[in-house]
Design an enzyme around this catalytic site. Structure first.
Site, mmCIF file in Angstrom:
data_model
loop_
_atom_site.group_PDB
_atom_site.id
_atom_site.type_symbol
_atom_site.label_atom_id
_atom_site.label_comp_id
_atom_site.label_asym_id
_atom_site.label_seq_id
_atom_site.Cartn_x
_atom_site.Cartn_y
_atom_site.Cartn_z
ATOM 1 N N ASP A 35 0.809 -1.215 0.000
ATOM 2 C CA ASP A 35 0.000 0.000 0.000
ATOM 3 C C ASP A 35 0.843 1.266 0.000
ATOM 4 O O ASP A 35 2.055 1.232 -0.166
ATOM 5 C CB ASP A 35 -1.063 -0.020 1.104
ATOM 6 N N LYS A 57 -4.992 3.059 -0.316
ATOM 7 C CA LYS A 57 -5.315 3.520 1.042
ATOM 8 C C LYS A 57 -4.519 4.744 1.385
ATOM 9 O O LYS A 57 -3.606 4.719 2.207
ATOM 10 C CB LYS A 57 -5.000 2.445 2.091
ATOM 11 N N MET A 171 -2.270 9.094 12.535
ATOM 12 C CA MET A 171 -3.433 9.456 11.716
ATOM 13 C C MET A 171 -4.194 10.638 12.309
ATOM 14 O O MET A 171 -5.414 10.705 12.185
ATOM 15 C CB MET A 171 -4.390 8.257 11.575
HETATM 16 N N1 SAH Z 1 1.280 0.367 10.666
HETATM 17 C C1 SAH Z 1 1.776 1.715 10.566
HETATM 18 C C2 SAH Z 1 0.704 2.734 10.856
HETATM 19 C C3 SAH Z 1 -0.393 2.766 9.855
HETATM 20 S S1 SAH Z 1 -1.588 3.972 10.180
HETATM 21 C C4 SAH Z 1 2.985 1.868 11.469
HETATM 22 O O1 SAH Z 1 3.253 1.003 12.303
HETATM 23 O O2 SAH Z 1 3.712 2.868 11.324
HETATM 24 C C5 SAH Z 1 -1.055 5.275 9.133
HETATM 25 C C6 SAH Z 1 -0.428 6.367 9.944
HETATM 26 O O3 SAH Z 1 0.898 6.030 10.276
HETATM 27 C C7 SAH Z 1 -0.296 7.696 9.253
HETATM 28 O O4 SAH Z 1 -1.479 8.392 9.241
HETATM 29 C C8 SAH Z 1 0.740 8.365 10.098
HETATM 30 O O5 SAH Z 1 0.168 8.844 11.292
HETATM 31 C C9 SAH Z 1 1.628 7.209 10.462
HETATM 32 N N2 SAH Z 1 2.817 7.123 9.625
HETATM 33 C C10 SAH Z 1 3.191 6.104 8.851
HETATM 34 N N3 SAH Z 1 4.407 6.360 8.304
HETATM 35 C C11 SAH Z 1 4.795 7.553 8.762
HETATM 36 C C12 SAH Z 1 5.938 8.352 8.590
HETATM 37 N N4 SAH Z 1 6.952 7.960 7.812
HETATM 38 N N5 SAH Z 1 6.018 9.526 9.231
HETATM 39 C C13 SAH Z 1 5.024 9.949 10.024
HETATM 40 N N6 SAH Z 1 3.910 9.235 10.215
HETATM 41 C C14 SAH Z 1 3.793 8.048 9.613
#
Ligand code: SAH
Length: 508
Positions: A35, A57, A171
């Site tokens: 994704d 997504k 998020m």
């Molecule tokens: N499974 C993922 C989270 C998925 S939910 C994890 O463990 O990181 C999606 C959210 O993850 C985004 O809205 C943001 O809040 C966060 N996110 C993912 N990658 C990011 C990044 N490189 N920098 C900042 N926030 C990030």
């Protein structure tokens, strides 16, 4: 036979943060389902033959519904495939990996979970914020900001969260004002340090700092968009001392690396470790002509030619390799006059101990025609060993002066089809630097562009912010031959020295 699905955490963005196990299962998968948040560079770790399915997504834009994604994984497993389901961060941290695992379990398919480095920890870390620190807090809580906190069915325990030393919210960009207000309402000090980190661990990382009270306004002012992590707690103040990533000498610089064999990855890795965003453009690969005979025949009767015209350094190399195979050397050209298109071709000849009689100043056939015309060539036999596919203007013009021209294919070029697109995209998005590790990388890159593109690059290297870095004097000369201004050239001709020189240039 049922296959197997690996739910793999891709890490937060920096491709180096993928786990070794993640890399291993990627390298041997038949299908890859990924994704938006999974770094596209990781897709290259899968075998070329693996089926790649993008399931989207991004915010509200769901390319495929969660149910369909789960069903797709089940279908691929039922088909006997080894599947990698690559998810940003960790698959079980707000990643809906649990639901996908449940679907697989319910339909009796084998699966494994390969945890990843979650952005909830990594984005703060790359911003210089430890999520726990004995000096500041003993607890950390992770919370989703996706839910509308005003919804009656919201299950977020604001009263409890307000008591936790560090609150990390994923998020939560859109709802940031409400989230901060809820925490203050629940008793958290409005002066509590807070930070928002967007695209943490990537060269695009952007950090906004403030307090619980003023962070929403500051975030709105810079127009920060998802994906971002919000950190609330005393630990956010540690950033002042600990921010390390954004201070790297090449942080955020967009650098184009022309890929020349195995060199490129070493150069890319070095630059990347200094914070740069690397855009790798694989240039041309050269293959022998489909029919080698015309060149072999021409080489066996070089005495019959008055002139040999070389139109590229590759033509020179291909010619000399066939010459060598025939157990001959430069002396076979003793009776011929030589012409070269541009300094790079002339330099290639010089590499074989030969000085061309005529060298065109520019890299185009027209330039050579002009220079040759001055010689008044007529009634001569002319050999042109060159690329299998090339423009006709040179042989036709020379023939029109009353010469017998023989064109033989010396090599054929195959350009990875995606390269031109990659290059156009890189140029349109803007570049801070281009690195050249060999004359051929200059030639190959410039030959991918049309004249307008070449002029634009030349202009940007002179007046714009584009820094051209060349590994050594010959490469630099070739670049100058195309009108580029070379701003970085290390004293030693090594990849390491080039990396250092570029870093020093941007640091100063
Ligand atoms: N499974 C993922 C989270 C998925 S939910 C994890 O463990 O990181 C999606 C959210 O993850 C985004 O809205 C943001 O809040 C966060 N996110 C993912 N990658 C990011 C990044 N490189 N920098 C900042 N926030 C990030």
């Amino acid at each position: 036979m049922s296959g197997k699905v690996y739910l793999v955490g891709a890490g937060p963005g920096d491709p180096g943060l993928l786990t070794l196990k993640g890399a291993r299962v990627l390298a041997s998968c038949d299908a890859l389902v990924y994704d938006w948040l999974a770094n596209p560079e990781l897709l290259d770790l899968a075998p070329e033959s693996a089926v790649r399915v993008y399931v989207g997504k991004k915010g509200g834009d769901h390319t495929m519904s969660q149910e369909r994604i789960s069903q797709l994984l089940c279908d691929l497993a039922a088909d006997g495939k080894t599947v990698v389901r690559l998810k940003g961060g960790d698959p079980f941290v707000f990643g809906r990996g649990g639901e996908e695992a449940s679907a697989l379990a319910a339909q009796g398919h084998a699966f494994e979970v390969v945890p990843g480095v979650t952005s909830a920890i990594a984005a703060p870390a790359y911003a210089g914020i430890p999520v726990t620190d004995r000096r500041a807090t003993t607890e950390v809580a992770f919370v989703t900001g996706h839910e509308d906190p005003n919804k009656p069915e919201s299950t977020i325990k604001w009263q409890a969260l307000a008591q936790i030393g560090t609150v990390v919210c994923l998020m939560g960009v859109k709802n940031l004002p409400i989230i901060c207000a809820k925490l203050i309402e629940a008793g958290r000090d409005p002066a509590t340090p807070a930070a928002c980190v967007r695209w943490g661990s990537t060269p695009q990382q952007q950090t906004v700092t403030g307090t619980l009270a003023d962070l929403p306004q500051k975030v709105a002012e810079v127009g920060l968009k998802p994906p971002a992590i919000t950190i609330v707690g005393q630990v956010a103040a540690l950033r002042e001392e600990l921010a390390w990533f954004e201070k790297l000498p090449l942080f955020g610089k967009r650098i184009l690396v022309t890929r020349a064999r195995s060199q490129a990855s070493r150069l890319s890795e070095g630059l990347q470790s200094l914070g740069a965003k690397i855009i790798e453009v694989p240039t041309i690969s050269f293959l022998p002509p489909e029919d080698p005979e015309p060149l072999e025949t021409a080489i066996s009767m070089l005495d019959d030619f008055h002139w040999v015209i070389f139109t590229s350094p590759n033509g020179v190399e291909a010619f000399f390799s066939v010459l060598g195979e025939a157990k001959k050397d430069a002396r076979s050209l003793a009776g011929c006059k030589l012409a070269a298109i541009g300094p790079a071709t002339a330099a290639a000849l010089e590499g074989h101990g030969i000085t061309a009689e005529v060298t065109a100043r520019t890299f185009q056939a027209e330039g050579l025609i002009e220079s040759l015309e001055a010689h008044g060539i007529t009634g001569q036999r002319v050999l042109i060993p060159r690329a299998a596919q090339a423009r006709e203007v040179l042989p036709e013009t020379i023939a029109s002066w009353g010469n017998l021209v023989q064109v033989v294919p010396a090599y054929r070029t195959v350009r990875p089809p995606e390269s031109t697109m990659l290059l156009a995209k890189a140029l349109s998005e803007g570049l801070d630097a281009i690195t050249f590790t060999a004359s051929s990388t200059v030639t190959n890159l410039m030959e991918m562009l049309d004249q307008t593109g070449r002029d634009l690059l030349a202009q940007q290297s002179k007046e714009g912010g584009l820094v051209v870095a060349a590994i050594g004097p010959i490469t630099a000369d070739t670049a100058r031959g195309y009108g580029l201004e070379v701003k970085v050239q290390p004293a030693k001709f090594t990849i390491e020295a080039l990396t250092e020189a570029l870093s020093a240039y941007f640091a100063s």
